[in-house]
Design a protein around this motif. Sequence first.
Motif, PDB file in Angstrom:
ATOM      1  N   ARG A 188       0.861  -1.179   0.000  1.00 56.96           N
ATOM      2  CA  ARG A 188       0.000   0.000   0.000  1.00 56.96           C
ATOM      3  C   ARG A 188       0.894   1.225   0.000  1.00 56.96           C
ATOM      4  O   ARG A 188       1.950   1.239   0.637  1.00 56.96           O
ATOM      5  N   LEU A 189       0.507   2.232  -0.734  1.00 54.38           N
ATOM      6  CA  LEU A 189       1.261   3.481  -0.798  1.00 54.38           C
ATOM      7  C   LEU A 189       0.928   4.314   0.431  1.00 54.38           C
ATOM      8  O   LEU A 189      -0.232   4.647   0.666  1.00 54.38           O
ATOM      9  N   LEU A 190       1.944   4.645   1.239  1.00 53.17           N
ATOM     10  CA  LEU A 190       1.736   5.513   2.391  1.00 53.17           C
ATOM     11  C   LEU A 190       1.767   6.974   1.980  1.00 53.17           C
ATOM     12  O   LEU A 190       0.910   7.763   2.359  1.00 53.17           O
ATOM     13  N   ASP A 191       2.771   7.346   1.207  1.00 50.92           N
ATOM     14  CA  ASP A 191       2.893   8.732   0.780  1.00 50.92           C
ATOM     15  C   ASP A 191       3.922   8.803  -0.328  1.00 50.92           C
ATOM     16  O   ASP A 191       4.692   7.862  -0.540  1.00 50.92           O
ATOM     17  N   ARG A 192       3.936   9.917  -1.012  1.00 50.47           N
ATOM     18  CA  ARG A 192       4.902  10.140  -2.080  1.00 50.47           C
ATOM     19  C   ARG A 192       5.536  11.501  -1.855  1.00 50.47           C
ATOM     20  O   ARG A 192       4.839  12.502  -1.705  1.00 50.47           O
ATOM     21  N   ILE A 193       6.872  11.537  -1.787  1.00 47.69           N
ATOM     22  CA  ILE A 193       7.599  12.769  -1.511  1.00 47.69           C
ATOM     23  C   ILE A 193       8.401  13.154  -2.740  1.00 47.69           C
ATOM     24  O   ILE A 193       9.250  12.390  -3.198  1.00 47.69           O
ATOM     25  N   SER A 194       8.141  14.327  -3.283  1.00 48.33           N
ATOM     26  CA  SER A 194       8.962  14.834  -4.373  1.00 48.33           C
ATOM     27  C   SER A 194      10.237  15.412  -3.781  1.00 48.33           C
ATOM     28  O   SER A 194      10.178  16.169  -2.807  1.00 48.33           O
ATOM     29  N   PRO A 195      11.404  15.059  -4.330  1.00 51.13           N
ATOM     30  CA  PRO A 195      12.665  15.526  -3.738  1.00 51.13           C
ATOM     31  C   PRO A 195      12.735  17.044  -3.674  1.00 51.13           C
ATOM     32  O   PRO A 195      12.545  17.725  -4.671  1.00 51.13           O
ATOM     33  N   ARG A 196      12.978  17.562  -2.489  1.00 53.32           N
ATOM     34  CA  ARG A 196      13.185  18.996  -2.304  1.00 53.32           C
ATOM     35  C   ARG A 196      13.861  19.185  -0.957  1.00 53.32           C
ATOM     36  O   ARG A 196      13.427  18.652   0.050  1.00 53.32           O
ATOM     37  N   GLY A 197      14.928  19.907  -0.926  1.00 53.71           N
ATOM     38  CA  GLY A 197      15.600  20.174   0.332  1.00 53.71           C
ATOM     39  C   GLY A 197      16.167  18.914   0.962  1.00 53.71           C
ATOM     40  O   GLY A 197      16.784  18.084   0.303  1.00 53.71           O
ATOM     41  N   THR A 198      15.900  18.743   2.258  1.00 50.80           N
ATOM     42  CA  THR A 198      16.468  17.649   3.047  1.00 50.80           C
ATOM     43  C   THR A 198      15.360  16.794   3.638  1.00 50.80           C
ATOM     44  O   THR A 198      14.352  17.316   4.108  1.00 50.80           O
TER      45      THR A 198
END
Length: 212
Positions: free
Chosen positions: A93-103
């Motif tokens: 199951r997909l928990l979340d999706r983070i687009s790369p930005r910062g740290t």
Amino acid sequence: MKSISDAVAANMRRLRAERGLTLSELGRRSKVGKATLSNLEAGRGNPRLETLWALAVAFDVSFGQLLEPEPQPVQVLRVRQSPHISGSAVALRLLDRISPRGTIEFYEETFSSGSRREAAPHGPGVLEHLLVTSGRLLVGPLGDSVELEAGDFVRFPGDIAHVYAPVGGSARAVVVMNYPTGALPEDPAAAVNSPASPEIDMPPEDGATAGK
């Protein structure tokens, strides 16, 4: 919460329109039948893991981009309500999706029974992602917090005041902090609002007398 089928259908329609693909061309690229594609875009059926991977490759996107629902300020994913996608050897199951930005920083936090921690806002644009691994936890923005159990997930803005409070005993969670460039905390403890580290006795400097 919308179903996986609804999210997949909306994302497929959007991605196909952005790329100017017909169903026939998408079928050729993904090796998925046109009838299956038509049903998926209509939100019908239960997509298989292998089918979604083939579509992600055909669209040249990450797997999560096919599953991601329309974003909300506070996104809650209940373990008892969130569907798993099954394949021949694994279910996920997909928990979340983070687009790369910062740290991005990862923490495991333990919350003592009876404690309550009200955290001041972090820098602008900071997001917190939290997965409860044991116990129950009240967490989120002040005035909009949610009670979670083991397996539940929440994403919320970390740049507003928020709270962590275990319910009915201690709790444990994995926390992911997403800091945009320029929004890093002054020290790691500030990222998760942990108690201050214990002081460490250091040897006196040369010429200094201990006990002064």
